[in-house]
Design an enzyme around this catalytic site. Structure first.
Site, PDB file in Angstrom:
ATOM      1  N   CYS A  41       0.546  -1.637  -0.507  1.00  0.00           N
ATOM      2  CA  CYS A  41       0.492   0.386  -0.254  1.00  0.00           C
ATOM      3  C   CYS A  41       0.501   1.159  -0.242  1.00  0.00           C
ATOM      4  O   CYS A  41      -0.081   2.363  -0.168  1.00  0.00           O
ATOM      5  CB  CYS A  41      -0.902   0.328   1.505  1.00  0.00           C
ATOM      6  SG  CYS A  41      -1.902  -1.338   0.922  1.00  0.00           S
ATOM      7  N   HIS A  88     -12.912   8.566  -7.834  1.00  0.00           N
ATOM      8  CA  HIS A  88     -11.807   8.223  -9.004  1.00  0.00           C
ATOM      9  C   HIS A  88     -11.022   9.837  -8.815  1.00  0.00           C
ATOM     10  O   HIS A  88     -10.323  10.353  -9.805  1.00  0.00           O
ATOM     11  CB  HIS A  88     -12.646   8.919 -11.018  1.00  0.00           C
ATOM     12  CG  HIS A  88     -13.141   7.402 -11.308  1.00  0.00           C
ATOM     13  ND1 HIS A  88     -14.408   7.441 -11.246  1.00  0.00           N
ATOM     14  CD2 HIS A  88     -12.136   6.276 -12.080  1.00  0.00           C
ATOM     15  CE1 HIS A  88     -14.413   6.069 -11.591  1.00  0.00           C
ATOM     16  NE2 HIS A  88     -13.167   6.060 -12.713  1.00  0.00           N
ATOM     17  N   GLU A 132     -13.422  -2.493   1.052  1.00  0.00           N
ATOM     18  CA  GLU A 132     -11.652  -1.975   0.633  1.00  0.00           C
ATOM     19  C   GLU A 132     -11.916  -2.642  -0.626  1.00  0.00           C
ATOM     20  O   GLU A 132     -11.236  -3.137  -1.972  1.00  0.00           O
ATOM     21  CB  GLU A 132     -10.520  -1.444   1.285  1.00  0.00           C
ATOM     22  CG  GLU A 132      -9.284  -0.784   0.898  1.00  0.00           C
ATOM     23  CD  GLU A 132      -8.277  -0.945   2.054  1.00  0.00           C
ATOM     24  OE1 GLU A 132      -8.618   0.455   2.085  1.00  0.00           O
ATOM     25  OE2 GLU A 132      -7.930  -1.992   2.153  1.00  0.00           O
TER      26      GLU A 132
END
Length: 142
Positions: A41, A88, A132
């Site tokens: 991550c 986005h 997630e």
């Protein structure tokens, strides 16, 4: 009585803590501590998620409408305040809420809860569940 609405949005983020980062090379290399703590991550080029948002609203049924909450109004609120804000987007760079806050799933979930709570009547109890991945979600309040 409760109503639940599902929503989807995409976000890009990088999880890293400057406490563990040598600022001069953060964009070029993983630091070993960031990689140890945050794993993949902490990619210097960010990573993304296709979040699934579930909002649960609990309250009394309005005898005039038969609704706890008008789902059209809730959908509009989510589109205007959550989707338009986060969908986005690079959460680290494009969203004020995460300028000084790591965009972990826990933080994103709490931020969404705060935004929605501030726009809804106090008579409603709300819970936000943010997926997630299909197997990994957080919920606030827990």
């Amino acid at each position: 009585i409760l109503n639940i609405i599902h929503y989807f949005f995409c976000g890009l983020d990088a999880i890293k803590n400057n406490f563990y980062t040598i600022r001069a090379i953060v964009c070029l290399l993983y630091t070993s501590k960031n990689k140890e703590v945050f794993g993949i991550c902490t990619s210097p080029n960010f990573h993304g998620h296709n979040y699934e948002l579930e909002v649960k609203v609990v309250g009394e049924v309005n005898p005039d409408t038969g609704f706890v909450i008008n789902l059209f109004d809730l959908k509009s609120l989510i589109e205007n305040e959550i989707e338009n804000r986060f969908d986005h987007k690079n959460l680290n760079l494009d969203c004020e809420e995460f300028k000084d806050l790591l965009p972990s799933a826990e933080h994103v979930c709490y931020v969404i809860w705060k935004i929605l709570k501030s726009h809804l009547d106090e008579k409603y109890e709300i819970t936000v569940r943010l997926f997630e991945t299909p197997r990994n979600y957080v919920e606030y309040p827990a």
